[in-house]
Design a protein around this motif. Structure first.
Motif, mmCIF file in Angstrom:
data_model
loop_
_atom_site.group_PDB
_atom_site.id
_atom_site.type_symbol
_atom_site.label_atom_id
_atom_site.label_comp_id
_atom_site.label_asym_id
_atom_site.label_seq_id
_atom_site.Cartn_x
_atom_site.Cartn_y
_atom_site.Cartn_z
ATOM 1 N N ASP B 86 50.572 19.543 7.322
ATOM 2 C CA ASP B 86 49.677 19.985 8.399
ATOM 3 C C ASP B 86 50.500 20.596 9.533
ATOM 4 N N ALA B 87 50.137 21.798 9.954
ATOM 5 C CA ALA B 87 50.887 22.468 11.027
ATOM 6 C C ALA B 87 50.783 21.692 12.332
ATOM 7 N N ASP B 88 49.617 21.133 12.589
ATOM 8 C CA ASP B 88 49.401 20.337 13.807
ATOM 9 C C ASP B 88 48.160 19.464 13.579
ATOM 10 N N PHE B 89 47.780 18.700 14.616
ATOM 11 C CA PHE B 89 46.640 17.790 14.446
ATOM 12 C C PHE B 89 45.353 18.571 14.175
ATOM 13 N N ALA B 90 45.190 19.734 14.803
ATOM 14 C CA ALA B 90 43.984 20.536 14.581
ATOM 15 C C ALA B 90 43.889 20.986 13.122
ATOM 16 N N ALA B 91 45.019 21.353 12.544
ATOM 17 C CA ALA B 91 45.037 21.750 11.129
ATOM 18 C C ALA B 91 44.675 20.565 10.238
ATOM 19 N N ALA B 92 45.166 19.388 10.604
ATOM 20 C CA ALA B 92 44.812 18.185 9.840
ATOM 21 C C ALA B 92 43.309 17.929 9.914
ATOM 22 N N ALA B 93 42.725 18.162 11.096
ATOM 23 C CA ALA B 93 41.287 17.961 11.260
ATOM 24 C C ALA B 93 40.496 18.927 10.373
ATOM 25 N N ARG B 94 40.918 20.200 10.340
ATOM 26 C CA ARG B 94 40.244 21.180 9.465
ATOM 27 C C ARG B 94 40.380 20.791 7.997
ATOM 28 N N ARG B 95 41.570 20.323 7.602
ATOM 29 C CA ARG B 95 41.798 19.941 6.214
ATOM 30 C C ARG B 95 40.940 18.740 5.817
ATOM 31 N N GLU B 96 40.916 17.685 6.659
ATOM 32 C CA GLU B 96 40.128 16.507 6.319
ATOM 33 C C GLU B 96 38.638 16.837 6.239
ATOM 34 N N LEU B 97 38.169 17.677 7.173
ATOM 35 C CA LEU B 97 36.763 18.086 7.138
ATOM 36 C C LEU B 97 36.449 18.777 5.816
ATOM 37 N N ARG B 98 37.315 19.702 5.413
ATOM 38 C CA ARG B 98 37.069 20.456 4.177
ATOM 39 C C ARG B 98 37.144 19.539 2.950
ATOM 40 N N GLU B 99 38.188 18.715 2.880
ATOM 41 C CA GLU B 99 38.387 17.878 1.697
ATOM 42 C C GLU B 99 37.262 16.860 1.521
ATOM 43 N N GLU B 100 36.825 16.254 2.632
ATOM 44 C CA GLU B 100 35.874 15.143 2.516
ATOM 45 C C GLU B 100 34.424 15.600 2.488
ATOM 46 N N THR B 101 34.125 16.778 3.048
ATOM 47 C CA THR B 101 32.719 17.204 3.131
ATOM 48 C C THR B 101 32.441 18.546 2.467
ATOM 49 N N GLY B 102 33.461 19.387 2.242
ATOM 50 C CA GLY B 102 33.227 20.736 1.766
ATOM 51 C C GLY B 102 32.779 21.689 2.860
ATOM 52 N N TYR B 103 32.706 21.219 4.096
ATOM 53 C CA TYR B 103 32.342 22.080 5.238
ATOM 54 C C TYR B 103 33.613 22.655 5.868
ATOM 55 N N GLU B 104 33.474 23.882 6.401
ATOM 56 C CA GLU B 104 34.548 24.468 7.196
ATOM 57 C C GLU B 104 34.005 24.841 8.567
ATOM 58 N N ALA B 105 34.895 24.762 9.564
ATOM 59 C CA ALA B 105 34.492 24.919 10.967
ATOM 60 C C ALA B 105 34.894 26.276 11.511
ATOM 61 N N ASP B 106 34.065 26.804 12.426
ATOM 62 C CA ASP B 106 34.481 27.978 13.203
ATOM 63 C C ASP B 106 35.611 27.605 14.157
ATOM 64 N N THR B 107 35.405 26.518 14.915
ATOM 65 C CA THR B 107 36.401 26.100 15.906
ATOM 66 C C THR B 107 36.585 24.589 15.843
ATOM 67 N N VAL B 108 37.805 24.151 16.101
ATOM 68 C CA VAL B 108 38.057 22.719 16.304
ATOM 69 C C VAL B 108 38.801 22.572 17.633
ATOM 70 N N SER B 109 38.421 21.543 18.394
ATOM 71 C CA SER B 109 39.098 21.313 19.678
ATOM 72 C C SER B 109 39.308 19.823 19.887
ATOM 73 N N HIS B 110 40.452 19.500 20.500
ATOM 74 C CA HIS B 110 40.814 18.104 20.729
ATOM 75 C C HIS B 110 39.899 17.499 21.791
ATOM 76 N N LEU B 111 39.353 16.323 21.481
ATOM 77 C CA LEU B 111 38.452 15.649 22.418
ATOM 78 C C LEU B 111 39.195 14.547 23.170
ATOM 79 N N PHE B 112 39.886 13.673 22.460
ATOM 80 C CA PHE B 112 40.684 12.603 23.070
ATOM 81 C C PHE B 112 41.491 11.952 21.955
ATOM 82 N N SER B 113 42.424 11.099 22.351
ATOM 83 C CA SER B 113 43.190 10.298 21.394
ATOM 84 C C SER B 113 43.125 8.846 21.815
#
Lengths: 203, 203
Positions: B86-113
C-alpha cells in the motif's frame, strides 16, 4: 434456520494457546461454511467497564497514564476489567472510578456496550456515565499503575475527541504533542454521550 | 524535561514472545517511575484502516461477516491491516473497500485515527470516508473470509450505532438478535462522522 447460517463457522475445539498477565490467546478449531477445516486465534480477556465521570459542575474527570503498548502518556477515562467480586457491571464502574481517580459518583448508568476489536479479540467494553462525582476516596492502584487525575471542561475534551490529527511514529510521540485524544474508548464514550445527551440547551 | 517524565516507563528490552496468524504478542522489560523492574505484554499488530463508504445516493455500504472471537455474525464496515504494497493509508482504504465489497470510491479522505485498546495492544485504526462508491469490481477475499455486502440508509445505521442494548452471553447471540451495532470501529466511525459532517441541511 436464519440467513446467518451461510456465514456461520462451526467450532470443533477450543483451548488457551498462550497466557500472559494481561490476557490469554485462545485457539479454536473451526469448520468454515464451505467445509474447510482450519484454526483461528484471538485474544481472550474479561469484559471491561469504561466510565465517563462528570463532576457536579459538569466537568469531566480524566486520567493520564503511561501506555507501554503505544509508548506514550495517554489521556483517557477510568476503565478496567470486571472482577469476580463485582456485583454487576455498574459496581465495576464505581470501583474502577474510585480506584483510579479517588472520585465517587452519585449515580452511574449504562450508556452502551461495544466490541472494540472483534476481529482479533473477544473484548467487550461496557460504557457508563457517572454523575455527581466528587473526590472522596484514596486511589488504589495496581503496582504498575501511575495515574495523574485532572478535571477538564466537557466542550474542550469533546473537541479533543474530534481532533483528527494522525498519530506519528511511536518513537517520538507523547500526548502533549497535540491536543487530540487518541484513546478510542474515550473518543467513543464522548461522541456517543454527545449524540445522546449533549444537545445544547441554549442554541 | 516535561511533566510526562513522572509517568514515563523506560524500556530496557523488547522481544516477540508469541506469534499466531493474526498478530504477535510482544514482551517488554521495563523500569517503572519508582525504579521497579518488571515486564509488560501486549498485542503487536500492523496499523489498520476502517472505511465508511457512501454510495452516490448517500447510503452506507456495510458488511456482515462471522467473527469467531465473539461467536456471531457482525455488521460493520470494510477494514483491514495496512500491507507492504500500500502506497499510503488512503491506498490501503481503497484496497480494503474493493477487496471486501467490490465497490470502488471516487474519493477517500482521512477522518481520524484512534487506538482502540491501547492498554493491551499497539493497534491503530485509521478511519477514512469514501464518497461516490459504486460496485465496479469483484471481491477478493482471504480463504477464511465470508462476507455479505449490503447498502443501508445512513440515518438507520447511525441509529443502530446509538442503540444501547447490552450484549448477551456469547453462546446465544447473533447480530439479528436486535438492531444495534456492537462493532466498536463502526460505532466510532459513524458517531465521529455525524458530529463532524452530519448536520441536517433541512431542519
Amino acid at each position: 434456520m436464519d440467513t446467518d447460517d451461510e456465514l456461520r463457522w462451526e467450532t470443533t475445539d477450543s483451548a488457551v494457546d498462550y497466557t500472559c498477565p494481561g490476557f490469554d490467546v485462545r485457539r479454536d478449531e473451526v469448520t468454515l461454511p464451505d467445509g474447510t477445516e482450519t484454526d483461528y486465534h484471538y485474544v481472550d480477556e474479561p469484559h471491561a467497564v469504561v466510565v465517563l465521570p462528570f463532576t457536579p459542575d459538569g466537568d469531566v474527570v480524566v486520567i493520564e497514564e503511561w501506555r507501554q503498548a503505544v509508548g506514550r502518556v495517554n489521556r483517557g477515562l477510568p476503565a478496567g476489567s470486571v472482577e469476580a467480586d463485582d456485583a454487576d457491571f455498574a459496581a465495576a464502574a464505581r470501583r474502577e472510578l474510585r480506584e483510579e481517580t479517588g472520585y465517587e459518583a452519585d449515580t452511574v448508568s449504562h450508556l452502551f456496550s461495544a466490541e472494540p476489536t472483534n476481529g482479533i479479540a473477544n473484548s467487550v467494553h461496557h460504557h457508563f456515565v457517572a454523575q455527581g462525582c466528587t473526590p472522596t476516596a484514596e486511589t488504589d492502584l495496581d503496582f504498575n499503575e501511575s495515574i495523574r487525575v485532572e478535571t477538564v471542561d466537557y466542550d474542550a475534551i469533546l473537541a479533543a475527541a474530534l481532533d483528527s490529527a494522525e498519530p506519528r511514529s511511536a518513537s517520538n510521540r507523547t500526548q502533549s504533542d497535540d491536543g487530540g485524544l487518541r484513546d478510542g474508548r474515550a473518543m467513543l464514550a464522548l461522541t456517543q454521550y454527545e449524540l445522546r445527551h449533549g444537545v445544547d440547551p441554549e442554541p
